[in-house]
Scaffold this active site. Structure first.
Site, PDB file in Angstrom:
ATOM      1  N   TYR A 409     -12.066  -8.714  64.438  1.00 44.75           N
ATOM      2  CA  TYR A 409     -12.333  -8.009  63.136  1.00 44.75           C
ATOM      3  C   TYR A 409     -12.270  -9.339  62.214  1.00 44.75           C
ATOM      4  CZ  TYR A 409      -7.198  -6.769  62.573  1.00 44.75           C
ATOM      5  OH  TYR A 409      -5.921  -6.852  62.509  1.00 44.75           O
ATOM      6  N   GLU A 410     -13.072  -8.931  61.014  1.00 45.49           N
ATOM      7  CA  GLU A 410     -13.302  -9.747  59.898  1.00 45.49           C
ATOM      8  C   GLU A 410     -14.497 -10.786  60.348  1.00 45.49           C
ATOM      9  OE1 GLU A 410     -12.338  -8.959  57.256  1.00 45.49           O
ATOM     10  OE2 GLU A 410     -10.364  -8.180  57.215  1.00 45.49           O
ATOM     11  N   GLY A 411     -15.166 -10.280  61.475  1.00 50.31           N
ATOM     12  CA  GLY A 411     -16.402 -11.112  61.994  1.00 50.31           C
ATOM     13  C   GLY A 411     -15.585 -11.915  63.070  1.00 50.31           C
TER      14      GLY A 411
END
Length: 602
Positions: A409-411
């Site tokens: 997550y967060e890219g």
């Protein structure tokens, strides 16, 4: 503006690659103010009292416990650390907000995710992009934990390509409201949130638009069942379905079509906060592993005395130390940039947005490096526990599972690697970072006659600093040649970008650790900091190996003949130690300190 900021050379984002940083100009965890230390200690006390004893309940999907802990955190003001005082928060600086995120996140990934989703992507978009009316209406409730926030961006067909979402927002005929319809997935805090930040497309707009949507089941909002996940078991994660959900036009966030920009800027903050959130998790894993290693007797000896275990303990502690060094270095740069912009007349919101955006490259670097470090740390923690580590009765198994999501997550880390290099190249093209001049200088050096003088490395860490300068030449050599060869089409060569990113990441992390060790040795004495110096040297040794390997892979992928031979010779020159470090001795110095302390002591 703070005189201390004026007196130091504050580099722009990405400039660490082409400019030398003095150790006096970086912030380290040893620089925390008394107020920050008190905040840290109160958060640790809260975690040790309210979260750590209940780890078993978190693993059994006790979503109600997560909500209860979040409310208690709100009562203590921990949810409003970053919120300006005008909206019911404490209005603390960026370093303090990172510190709270760091220490509240270490005991379980479930609370780390709930806290991050609420204080970051759940609250921050309104704080930074909302109208004054929106801030006054929503932010005070979010800052105290009366209400909780969630963030609806991802869709079944829109993950890394966030701007491709299909959720629609249709304006009513009388122009008073939008009707939102669509499906969102992997929504953290969905099960107990009061506010959704929802991204939807109006008509055929190129970019999505953000909306503040109150969670009212009677308004066409339904939730899927709780997702069954590998880790973060008590983090509420659901799909959210919108069916003609009525949202007043006044609840549009920022301007029409600005949603993608909001999403990307929210992710920049989220990335550095995710790095911070992975730090105390490492400290706790190390501490538990060392305690076990000191107590576990085999062949009439504590296993902590065995070289194989010493090696693991030293490497785990080193990675945590390096992560701390780089994360708080970048965090203070952001805080200082915010202060400068505020002194120039920017609002707090504008200053924070631009301050974080300036260091987006460093945020991506940190997200990748520290998320991978916590995964490795928890994996080695299991190994030190042996068969017991595989059991759910010990904290290692849950730590390993919880750590796994941080690389997604967060890219994803792959996206962030490519972003870091891509953003650096764009900054160079805008003239914000001079890559061309230094790259040309390196190219000239490759064709010149190398110096055969024996350098003077009498000063502490002088050879290490010289090595970092040479590693920067490796990046400039590889990336400079790649940009020259492929131009704008470089982004299509993803494996080359990934190799370049690994070089960039290792440089930033290694330099941060060396500068921290140097700064602390100067003020506390070399003997008192011998373990910090050992960790900086050990990490750099690994960085050199990684950079050599990744650079070689990159060079042979695009260069041929004489060009390839010349670059490979340059690579050998730029990664050569004058005095090879004794890695075993370094590990022993570090491990002995950690095992004697029976915890992570730095």
């Amino acid at each position: 503006m703070d005189a201390e900021i004026e007196n130091k050379d504050l580099l722009r984002g990405g400039q660490f690659l082409v400019k030398e940083t003095a150790c006096e100009d970086i912030f380290t965890p040893e620089d925390f103010t008394e107020e920050q230390k008190m905040m840290r200690d109160s958060v640790k006390e809260f975690v040790d009292r309210e979260i750590w004893p209940h780890k078993e309940r978190f693993e059994k999907k006790d979503y109600a416990l997560t909500e209860e802990i979040m409310r208690k955190a709100g009562d203590l003001g921990l949810l409003g650390i970053a919120v300006p005082e005008a909206y019911g928060g404490l209005g603390m600086g960026f370093i303090t907000t990172m510190l709270v995120c760091d220490y509240i996140s270490g005991a379980t990934g479930s609370i780390a995710t709930a806290f991050g989703a609420h204080t970051g992507i759940g609250t921050m978009p309104i704080t930074l992009y909302g109208t004054e009316e929106q801030r006054q209406k929503y932010v005070p409730k979010l800052a105290t934990g009366e209400w909780f926030g969630a963030y609806c961006l991802t869709e079944p067909g829109a993950g890394s390509d966030a701007n491709s979402g299909k959720t629609k927002a249709v304006l009513s005929e009388d122009g008073t409201h939008y009707k939102i319809s669509g499906q969102k997935m992997w929504i953290s805090n969905a099960g107990f949130c009061d506010i959704f930040i929802v991204f939807a497309r109006i008509e055929d707009d190129k970019n999505i638009t953000g909306f503040i949507v109150e969670n009212d089941p009677s308004n066409g909002i339904t939730l899927g069942e709780e997702e069954q996940k590998l880790g973060i078991h008590s983090s509420s994660t659901r799909q959210v379905f919108f069916n003609d959900t009525v949202v007043p036009v006044d609840n549009m966030l920022s301007e029409r079509g600005n949603g993608f920009k909001i999403a990307m800027n929210a992710l920049n903050v989220g990335r550095i906060k995710l790095a911070a959130a992975s730090l105390d998790a490492q400290r706790r894993v190390i501490t538990e592993a060392v305690k076990y290693a000191n107590e576990r007797i085999q062949f009439n000896t504590p296993i902590a005395k065995f070289g194989a275990i010493k090696s693991k303990i030293a490497e785990m502690a080193t990675a945590a130390y390096v992560g701390e060094s780089a994360t708080y270095r970048a965090g203070k740069n952001i805080e200082d940039r915010i202060s400068i912009r505020e002194s120039e007349g920017n609002t707090h919101q504008e200053a924070e947005l631009k301050g974080v955006e300036e260091y987006a490259i460093e945020c991506s670097i940190l997200k990748v490096a520290v998320s991978e470090d916590i995964q490795n740390c928890s994996d080695e923690g299991i190994q030190i526990f042996g068969g017991m580590g595989f059991s759910a009765d010990t904290p290692m198994e849950a730590a390993w599972r919880d750590a796994r999501i941080a690389r997604i997550y967060e890219g994803t880390n792959e996206i962030n690697r490519m972003l870091a290099v891509g953003m650096l190249v764009k900054k160079a093209m805008k003239g914000h970072v001079d890559l061309l001049g230094p790259a040309q200088a390196v190219a000239s050096e490759l064709t010149g006659i190398p110096s055969f003088d024996t350098p003077d490395y009498s000063e502490l860490l002088s050879e290490e600093k010289e090595m970092i300068a040479k590693l920067k030449k490796v990046f400039l050599m590889v990336a400079g040649s790649a940009v020259q060869k492929y131009g704008p089409e470089l982004e299509e060569h993803q494996q080359l970008l990934l190799a370049s990113a690994d070089i960039l990441i290792e440089i930033y992390m290694a330099e941060s650790a060396v500068l921290r060790a140097e700064k602390n040795a100067k003020r506390f004495g070399e003997e008192a900091q011998k373990e910090q110096i050992a960790m900086a040297r050990l990490n750099l040794y690994h960085a050199v190996d990684i950079i050599h390997s990744r650079a070689k892979e990159g060079i042979v992928s695009f260069a041929e003949g004489d060009e390839q031979r010349m670059m490979l010779m340059g690579l050998k020159r730029f990664t050569k130690y004058q005095n090879q470090p004794n890695v075993v001795a370094l590990r022993n110095i570090i491990a002995e300190k950690v095992t004697a302390a029976n915890s992570y002591p730095f």
